[in-house]
Motif scaffolding. Sequence first.
Motif, mmCIF file in Angstrom:
data_model
loop_
_atom_site.group_PDB
_atom_site.id
_atom_site.type_symbol
_atom_site.label_atom_id
_atom_site.label_comp_id
_atom_site.label_asym_id
_atom_site.label_seq_id
_atom_site.Cartn_x
_atom_site.Cartn_y
_atom_site.Cartn_z
ATOM 1 N N VAL A 289 -20.023 2.848 2.788
ATOM 2 C CA VAL A 289 -18.819 2.546 2.022
ATOM 3 C C VAL A 289 -18.351 1.131 2.331
ATOM 4 N N PHE A 290 -18.156 0.340 1.286
ATOM 5 C CA PHE A 290 -17.512 -0.970 1.433
ATOM 6 C C PHE A 290 -16.009 -0.803 1.243
ATOM 7 N N LEU A 291 -15.260 -1.386 2.158
ATOM 8 C CA LEU A 291 -13.799 -1.404 2.072
ATOM 9 C C LEU A 291 -13.392 -2.834 1.714
ATOM 10 N N VAL A 292 -12.845 -3.016 0.507
ATOM 11 C CA VAL A 292 -12.564 -4.361 0.027
ATOM 12 C C VAL A 292 -11.094 -4.495 -0.370
ATOM 13 N N GLY A 293 -10.704 -5.739 -0.594
ATOM 14 C CA GLY A 293 -9.336 -6.028 -1.010
ATOM 15 C C GLY A 293 -8.882 -7.333 -0.399
ATOM 16 N N PRO A 294 -7.838 -7.931 -0.945
ATOM 17 C CA PRO A 294 -7.348 -9.210 -0.413
ATOM 18 C C PRO A 294 -6.769 -9.053 0.989
ATOM 19 N N SER A 295 -6.579 -10.167 1.677
ATOM 20 C CA SER A 295 -5.935 -10.132 2.983
ATOM 21 C C SER A 295 -4.566 -9.464 2.869
ATOM 22 N N GLY A 296 -4.281 -8.568 3.800
ATOM 23 C CA GLY A 296 -3.015 -7.847 3.755
ATOM 24 C C GLY A 296 -3.040 -6.589 2.921
ATOM 25 N N ALA A 297 -4.205 -6.230 2.381
ATOM 26 C CA ALA A 297 -4.297 -5.049 1.520
ATOM 27 C C ALA A 297 -4.257 -3.745 2.301
ATOM 28 N N GLY A 298 -4.581 -3.808 3.603
ATOM 29 C CA GLY A 298 -4.562 -2.597 4.415
ATOM 30 C C GLY A 298 -5.901 -2.231 5.032
ATOM 31 N N LYS A 299 -6.921 -3.093 4.865
ATOM 32 C CA LYS A 299 -8.255 -2.772 5.374
ATOM 33 C C LYS A 299 -8.274 -2.615 6.894
ATOM 34 N N SER A 300 -7.666 -3.565 7.588
ATOM 35 C CA SER A 300 -7.675 -3.500 9.052
ATOM 36 C C SER A 300 -6.920 -2.277 9.551
ATOM 37 N N LEU B 289 -8.698 -1.605 -1.764
ATOM 38 C CA LEU B 289 -7.291 -1.460 -1.415
ATOM 39 C C LEU B 289 -6.480 -2.610 -1.995
ATOM 40 N N GLU B 290 -5.275 -2.294 -2.422
ATOM 41 C CA GLU B 290 -4.368 -3.311 -2.947
ATOM 42 C C GLU B 290 -2.948 -2.916 -2.586
ATOM 43 N N LYS B 291 -2.301 -3.782 -1.808
ATOM 44 C CA LYS B 291 -0.927 -3.532 -1.360
ATOM 45 C C LYS B 291 -0.780 -2.159 -0.703
ATOM 46 N N GLY B 292 -1.787 -1.799 0.102
ATOM 47 C CA GLY B 292 -1.718 -0.565 0.878
ATOM 48 C C GLY B 292 -2.069 0.701 0.142
ATOM 49 N N ARG B 293 -2.515 0.573 -1.100
ATOM 50 C CA ARG B 293 -2.904 1.748 -1.885
ATOM 51 C C ARG B 293 -4.345 1.608 -2.354
#
Length: 228
Positions: free
Chosen positions: A31-42, A210-214
């Motif tokens: 599974v790739f977990l993607v999204g901009p910085s701050g999206a919630g990946k970490s 992920l985007e804005k934590g969702r």
Amino acid sequence: MIHFLNVSKFYPNGARALTDVTTRIEKGEFVFLVGPSGAGKSTFIKLIIKEEAPSRGQIMFNNKNISRIRPREIPYLRRSIGVIFQDFKLLPNKTVYENVAFAMEVIEASKREIRKAVPSALSMVGLEKKADVMPSELSGGEQQRVAIARAIVNNPPLIIADEPTGNLDPDTSWEIMRLLDDINKCGTTVIMATHAKEIVDNMKKRVIALEKGRIARDEQRGVYSYEN
């Protein structure tokens, strides 16, 4: 294997890292977990390895609710997870062999087990001839392969890779991805957080965006992003 059920994470300063996230990752998936910085990946990753606890919701790992496990149980959880970091996190005063062996020493493996498992892990990543070399003598790609050997030496069912190609050139990045793909094909579940669009688009694995934590998208054979 992993089930997030209505998971939210709020920080004391009021920041919302994740909001009402529900998803399931099955054994053997990549599974790739993607999204901009701050999206919630970490935060997503930190919740799995218990660096953070959810504010709401439940996280199941191998049918065990890890959302509220006791601190003394956390080391046992982490024995089931190999983690690969962007900046390698190798011990500079230890050889390649010693760096990989250290992952077994912390779980109190026997010397016999270590002597058997470490050469096997180094062979899998193509570094069996570099066992006595110090990390400073290795290229970035070689250091990352040591980190991968360290992550797999205890034969964990889950590998989490946090931007593992972030500090590598494109050719070396693809070497690392082929290695992770081979590990996954042996049955190990792999979750990889990344900003590497070309890698995600070419490998055609499952993508959780992920985007804005969702969760904005969750697709099999997905791509990094869609053009508007």
